[in-house]
Design an enzyme around this catalytic site. Structure first.
Site, PDB file in Angstrom:
ATOM      1  N   GLN A 118      -4.441  -1.606   9.631  1.00  0.00           N
ATOM      2  CA  GLN A 118      -4.416  -2.917   8.981  1.00  0.00           C
ATOM      3  C   GLN A 118      -5.091  -3.973   9.872  1.00  0.00           C
ATOM      4  OE1 GLN A 118      -3.242  -3.542   5.792  1.00  0.00           O
ATOM      5  NE2 GLN A 118      -4.065  -5.583   6.099  1.00  0.00           N
TER       6      GLN A 118
ATOM      7  N   ASP B 253     -10.895   3.068   4.294  1.00  0.00           N
ATOM      8  CA  ASP B 253     -11.259   1.654   4.165  1.00  0.00           C
ATOM      9  C   ASP B 253     -12.774   1.488   4.061  1.00  0.00           C
ATOM     10  OD1 ASP B 253      -9.539  -0.449   3.876  1.00  0.00           O
ATOM     11  OD2 ASP B 253      -9.090  -0.661   6.016  1.00  0.00           O
TER      12      ASP B 253
ATOM     13  N   LYS C 210       0.853  -1.201   0.000  1.00  0.00           N
ATOM     14  CA  LYS C 210       0.000   0.000   0.000  1.00  0.00           C
ATOM     15  C   LYS C 210       0.883   1.243   0.000  1.00  0.00           C
ATOM     16  CE  LYS C 210      -3.846  -2.338   2.212  1.00  0.00           C
ATOM     17  NZ  LYS C 210      -4.437  -2.824   3.447  1.00  0.00           N
TER      18      LYS C 210
END
Ligand code: NAP
Length: 295
Positions: free
Chosen positions: A97, A120, A53
């Site tokens: 994460q 997200d 990422k």
């Protein structure tokens, strides 16, 4: 043979589009978007995801920072760090994460992120906006799926989409996106899960089948109709002694079995998987634009 939906190519196109926009910002002397990724613990898989990422952010000229924290960190230390980034104007996106170590309350962590920086798309405010058809950050994998359908000009309006899987990160959000009364959606959506006795009964009538199950080669040609569009979200490792690693990656759909029956299909690897990071970058850029316009 079905047309392959090339996730690698589309993900690269999206990255190039964003890179151009960020270059323009730089040339105009403006600030640029930034993403901070918070990694708790040392899971090799999570480290790999976080690194790729960050690498993608840098490739397109965005700021990127990785905060690596020990797996022993307390809830409150993690929440304090998130709060710090909620107020840091250099970072427009915050990504924690997942999964987190068991002692940390994942939902509390998701809810602690400013929903305006929740790239997200997991914050309840963004989930609520998605369900009610208001602008929000779509979770990255479902966003990648609808973007692939759009860029391959595959119509969804009035068509029957069958989603197999109802997770919060793939199945539920993609079903909720596609049922909206909007361009690129407006579909008739059926969601199947493990309590469905005979899923073939539903999958056979799908114009578009989205498989997000987590079971290798689960969907075969006997379960789909001629001309179906297949979006295979699954990423499963199966043993293969002919590969140097001893395994290979397959989807939830038995590609060899369905490839001559489907009209379009995403390969695994090379399909949906590569879209997820591209859409994360797109969400971060959008968060930056929202911030600049005071939204
Ligand atoms: P998950 O949370 O494990 O959910 C799997 C879903 O499949 C559940 O809703 C489950 O039903 C359903 N299911 C399991 N067995 C079934 C059966 N026999 N018949 C019908 N439904 C069944 O998985 P996920 O996180 O959504 O991920 C699904 C797959 O996509 C995995 O292979 C994962 O690695 C992959 N994935 C890829 C990406 C990407 O490409 N970037 C991102 C996320 C996930 P119940 O709800 O009843 O248990």
């Amino acid at each position: 043979m079905a047309t392959l939906i090339d996730g690698k190519k589309i993900a690269q196109e999206i990255k190039e589009e964003l890179k151009e926009k960020i270059n323009s910002l730089k040339q105009e002397g403006k600030s640029i978007p930034g993403l901070v990724t918070i990694l708790v613990g040392d899971s090799p898989a999570s480290q790999l995801y976080v690194n790729s990422k960050s690498k993608s952010c840098i490739e397109i000229g965005m700021h990127s920072k990785i905060e690596k924290l020990s797996s022993n960190i307390s809830d409150s230390e993690l929440l304090d760090l998130i709060e710090q980034y909620n107020h840091d104007n250099n970072y427009h996106g915050i990504l924690v994460q997942l999964p987190l170590p068991n002692h940390i309350n994942e939902q509390k962590v998701i809810e602690s992120i400013d929903f305006k920086k929740d790239v997200d798309g997991f914050h309840p405010v963004n989930v609520g906006k998605l369900v009610t058809g208001n602008n929000s950050f779509y979770p990255c994998t479902p966003y990648g799926i609808v973007e692939l359908l759009k860029r391959y000009k595959i119509p969804t309006s009035g068509r029957h989409v069958v989603v197999v899987g109802r997770s919060n990160i793939v199945g539920k959000p993609v079903a909720n996106i596609l049922v909206q009364k909007k361009e690129g959606a407006n579909a008739i959506v059926t969601v199947c899960h493990s309590a469905v006795k005979d899923i073939s009964q539903f999958t056979k009538s799908a114009d578009i089948l989205i498989a997000a199950i987590g079971k290798p080669n689960f969907i075969n040609s006997g379960m789909v109709k001629e001309g179906v569009v297949i979006i295979d979200v699954g990423i499963n490792r199966i043993e293969d002694t002919t590969c140097s690693k001893g395994y290979r990656i397959v989807g939830d759909v038995d590609f060899a079995s369905v490839k001559d029956k489907a009209s379009f299909i995403t390969p695994v690897p090379g399909g949906v998987g590569l879209m997820t990071i591209a859409m994360l970058l797109k969400n971060t850029y959008q968060a930056y634009l929202n911030f600049q316009s005071g939204n």
